[in-house]
Design a protein around this motif. Structure first.
Motif, PDB file in Angstrom:
ATOM      1  N   TYR A  45       0.798  -1.222   0.000  1.00  0.00           N
ATOM      2  CA  TYR A  45       0.000   0.000   0.000  1.00  0.00           C
ATOM      3  C   TYR A  45       0.834   1.276   0.000  1.00  0.00           C
ATOM      4  N   HIS A  46       2.048   1.235   0.558  1.00  0.00           N
ATOM      5  CA  HIS A  46       2.801   2.470   0.726  1.00  0.00           C
ATOM      6  C   HIS A  46       4.292   2.194   0.762  1.00  0.00           C
ATOM      7  N   SER A  47       5.071   3.256   0.740  1.00  0.00           N
ATOM      8  CA  SER A  47       6.531   3.165   0.783  1.00  0.00           C
ATOM      9  C   SER A  47       7.063   4.257   1.694  1.00  0.00           C
ATOM     10  N   ALA A  48       8.342   4.122   2.078  1.00  0.00           N
ATOM     11  CA  ALA A  48       8.948   5.106   2.978  1.00  0.00           C
ATOM     12  C   ALA A  48      10.426   5.261   2.640  1.00  0.00           C
ATOM     13  N   VAL A  49      10.957   6.450   2.916  1.00  0.00           N
ATOM     14  CA  VAL A  49      12.352   6.765   2.631  1.00  0.00           C
ATOM     15  C   VAL A  49      12.960   7.473   3.838  1.00  0.00           C
ATOM     16  N   VAL A  50      14.185   7.076   4.221  1.00  0.00           N
ATOM     17  CA  VAL A  50      14.927   7.724   5.301  1.00  0.00           C
ATOM     18  C   VAL A  50      16.059   8.534   4.692  1.00  0.00           C
ATOM     19  N   THR A  51      16.223   9.764   5.148  1.00  0.00           N
ATOM     20  CA  THR A  51      17.306  10.605   4.649  1.00  0.00           C
ATOM     21  C   THR A  51      18.519  10.513   5.574  1.00  0.00           C
ATOM     22  N   SER A  52      19.643  10.974   5.098  1.00  0.00           N
ATOM     23  CA  SER A  52      20.874  10.916   5.882  1.00  0.00           C
ATOM     24  C   SER A  52      20.830  11.824   7.108  1.00  0.00           C
ATOM     25  N   THR A  53      19.890  12.760   7.125  1.00  0.00           N
ATOM     26  CA  THR A  53      19.745  13.649   8.280  1.00  0.00           C
ATOM     27  C   THR A  53      18.752  13.115   9.304  1.00  0.00           C
ATOM     28  N   GLY A  54      18.241  11.891   9.067  1.00  0.00           N
ATOM     29  CA  GLY A  54      17.349  11.274  10.036  1.00  0.00           C
ATOM     30  C   GLY A  54      15.895  11.625   9.889  1.00  0.00           C
ATOM     31  N   GLU A  55      15.519  12.201   8.747  1.00  0.00           N
ATOM     32  CA  GLU A  55      14.113  12.495   8.502  1.00  0.00           C
ATOM     33  C   GLU A  55      13.462  11.322   7.758  1.00  0.00           C
ATOM     34  N   LEU A  56      12.136  11.224   7.858  1.00  0.00           N
ATOM     35  CA  LEU A  56      11.405  10.120   7.245  1.00  0.00           C
ATOM     36  C   LEU A  56      10.296  10.656   6.361  1.00  0.00           C
ATOM     37  N   ALA A  57      10.245  10.167   5.115  1.00  0.00           N
ATOM     38  CA  ALA A  57       9.191  10.535   4.179  1.00  0.00           C
ATOM     39  C   ALA A  57       8.370   9.297   3.853  1.00  0.00           C
ATOM     40  N   THR A  58       7.045   9.441   3.799  1.00  0.00           N
ATOM     41  CA  THR A  58       6.161   8.337   3.432  1.00  0.00           C
ATOM     42  C   THR A  58       5.278   8.768   2.271  1.00  0.00           C
ATOM     43  N   THR A 128      16.224  10.985  15.561  1.00  0.00           N
ATOM     44  CA  THR A 128      16.909  10.734  14.299  1.00  0.00           C
ATOM     45  C   THR A 128      16.590   9.323  13.833  1.00  0.00           C
ATOM     46  N   VAL A 129      15.850   9.209  12.759  1.00  0.00           N
ATOM     47  CA  VAL A 129      15.456   7.899  12.228  1.00  0.00           C
ATOM     48  C   VAL A 129      16.606   7.336  11.389  1.00  0.00           C
ATOM     49  N   VAL A 130      16.946   6.071  11.624  1.00  0.00           N
ATOM     50  CA  VAL A 130      18.036   5.442  10.877  1.00  0.00           C
ATOM     51  C   VAL A 130      17.563   4.259  10.029  1.00  0.00           C
ATOM     52  N   GLN A 131      16.363   3.744  10.312  1.00  0.00           N
ATOM     53  CA  GLN A 131      15.868   2.604   9.543  1.00  0.00           C
ATOM     54  C   GLN A 131      14.348   2.610   9.550  1.00  0.00           C
ATOM     55  N   VAL A 132      13.750   2.178   8.442  1.00  0.00           N
ATOM     56  CA  VAL A 132      12.295   2.119   8.344  1.00  0.00           C
ATOM     57  C   VAL A 132      11.888   0.804   7.695  1.00  0.00           C
ATOM     58  N   SER A 133      10.706   0.320   8.069  1.00  0.00           N
ATOM     59  CA  SER A 133      10.157  -0.887   7.458  1.00  0.00           C
ATOM     60  C   SER A 133       8.653  -0.697   7.310  1.00  0.00           C
ATOM     61  N   VAL A 134       8.085  -1.267   6.256  1.00  0.00           N
ATOM     62  CA  VAL A 134       6.644  -1.191   6.036  1.00  0.00           C
ATOM     63  C   VAL A 134       6.108  -2.596   5.789  1.00  0.00           C
ATOM     64  N   GLY A 135       4.883  -2.829   6.220  1.00  0.00           N
ATOM     65  CA  GLY A 135       4.272  -4.144   6.039  1.00  0.00           C
ATOM     66  C   GLY A 135       2.804  -4.010   5.717  1.00  0.00           C
ATOM     67  N   SER A 136       2.225  -5.067   5.155  1.00  0.00           N
ATOM     68  CA  SER A 136       0.807  -5.034   4.812  1.00  0.00           C
ATOM     69  C   SER A 136       0.272  -6.442   4.625  1.00  0.00           C
ATOM     70  N   ASP A 137      -1.036  -6.557   4.803  1.00  0.00           N
ATOM     71  CA  ASP A 137      -1.758  -7.769   4.444  1.00  0.00           C
ATOM     72  C   ASP A 137      -3.185  -7.357   4.102  1.00  0.00           C
ATOM     73  N   MET A 138      -4.116  -8.304   4.031  1.00  0.00           N
ATOM     74  CA  MET A 138      -5.467  -7.970   3.607  1.00  0.00           C
ATOM     75  C   MET A 138      -6.201  -7.089   4.617  1.00  0.00           C
ATOM     76  N   PHE A 139      -5.702  -7.006   5.847  1.00  0.00           N
ATOM     77  CA  PHE A 139      -6.375  -6.215   6.870  1.00  0.00           C
ATOM     78  C   PHE A 139      -5.869  -4.778   6.944  1.00  0.00           C
TER      79      PHE A 139
END
Length: 283
Positions: A45-58, A128-139
């Motif tokens: 359903y979605h994606s995410a990106v972490v920048t080198s400055t520790g910001e997170l974009a979804t 400061t965000v260093v790692q991101v993960s996304v998950g999904s299923d039918m719910f």
């Protein structure tokens, strides 16, 4: 370092501002222009990106509040756009299958306007965000973000967030209640469980014992070094090699026996005995 996307554009999950499929890699722009990208994660359903400055974009679909951008924060809160009648919903609801008992798999209105990459501003200061993960299923879908200090934040599909709630979570919240069996419980082979849910599960929890200590559980304070999302569940790895799992329990995906349909707070997988070097999770 820039980020490129290609493939299926359904739900706007490529971050290119449309739902069309893309055969040739295209660079993501907008708020990511000029950003040095340190990591990325892709989901259904979605994606995410972490920048080198520790910001997170979804970016992508806001189904079950997985983007973390809905105002109001907290469990089960958020708002819908009122200027559109186009809706996105979890596959389980679309196909006529209700979500897990007690969840709020409501339809989330994202309208004809897609959700392009946007920086989350709902984290506490100095995170400061260093790692991101996304998950999904039918719910539904959920997101985990790991900070430089070893703390874990979660939002989206409630049962998979480890926050002790069944309702969807609109903004990043700190996961703090990590549980594990104490020495006495391990020696006696205790199989009591921490907070979960299912049919009459809360009644069983209250009748058997009133506290985690009586259940043979103790609260731990691990430093998390990696977190991954699966289909309706999550896995976290500590600096001591401990593995914690939480979320839907079907098919033995949590790594321990449970009578609950979901484990609502992170529970240590005692069978690993602190020997894990890495973790991964599948749908």
């Amino acid at each position: 370092m820039e980020v490129y996307g290609w493939g299926s554009g359904t739900y706007g999950r490529l971050g290119l501002g449309h739902r069309e499929d893309v055969a040739i890699p295209r660079r993501l722009g907008g708020v990511l222009n000029g950003c040095n990208v340190a990591g990325a994660a892709c989901g259904w359903y979605h994606s995410a990106v972490v920048t080198s400055t520790g910001e997170l974009a979804t970016f992508g679909s806001e189904v079950t509040k997985c983007l973390g951008t809905l105002r109001g924060g907290g469990s089960g809160s958020g708002s819908e756009n009122s200027d559109s009648d186009e809706r996105e919903m979890p596959l389980g609801e679309r196909e006529g299958h209700p979500g897990a008992e007690g969840t709020d798999n409501e339809k989330v209105n994202i309208g004809p306007r897609l959700s392009p990459p946007h920086i989350l501003r709902s984290f506490p200061s100095r995170v400061t965000v260093v790692q991101v993960s996304v998950g999904s299923d039918m719910f539904g879908a959920h997101t985990l973000a790991l900070t430089k200090a070893g703390r874990l934040y979660a939002w989206g599909y409630g049962p998979a967030c480890g926050l002790g709630c069944r309702t969807n979570v609109a903004a990043p919240e700190l996961v703090s209640k990590f549980m594990g069996l104490g020495d006495k419980a391990q020696a006696s082979g205790s199989s009591h469980e921490p907070l979960g849910y299912g049919r009459h599960s809360h009644l069983r929890y209250r009748h058997r014992a009133g506290t985690a200590r009586q259940l043979g559980m103790q609260q731990l304070r691990p430093r998390i070094v990696k977190a991954v999302c699966g289909g309706g569940f999550s896995v976290a790895l500590s600096s001591d090699g401990e593995v914690f799992t939480f979320g839907l329990s079907a098919s033995g995906r949590l790594g321990y026996r449970t009578n609950f349909r979901a484990q609502l707070t992170p529970r240590r997988v005692e069978a690993m005995k602190g020997n894990a070097a890495d973790v991964s999770a599948g749908a």
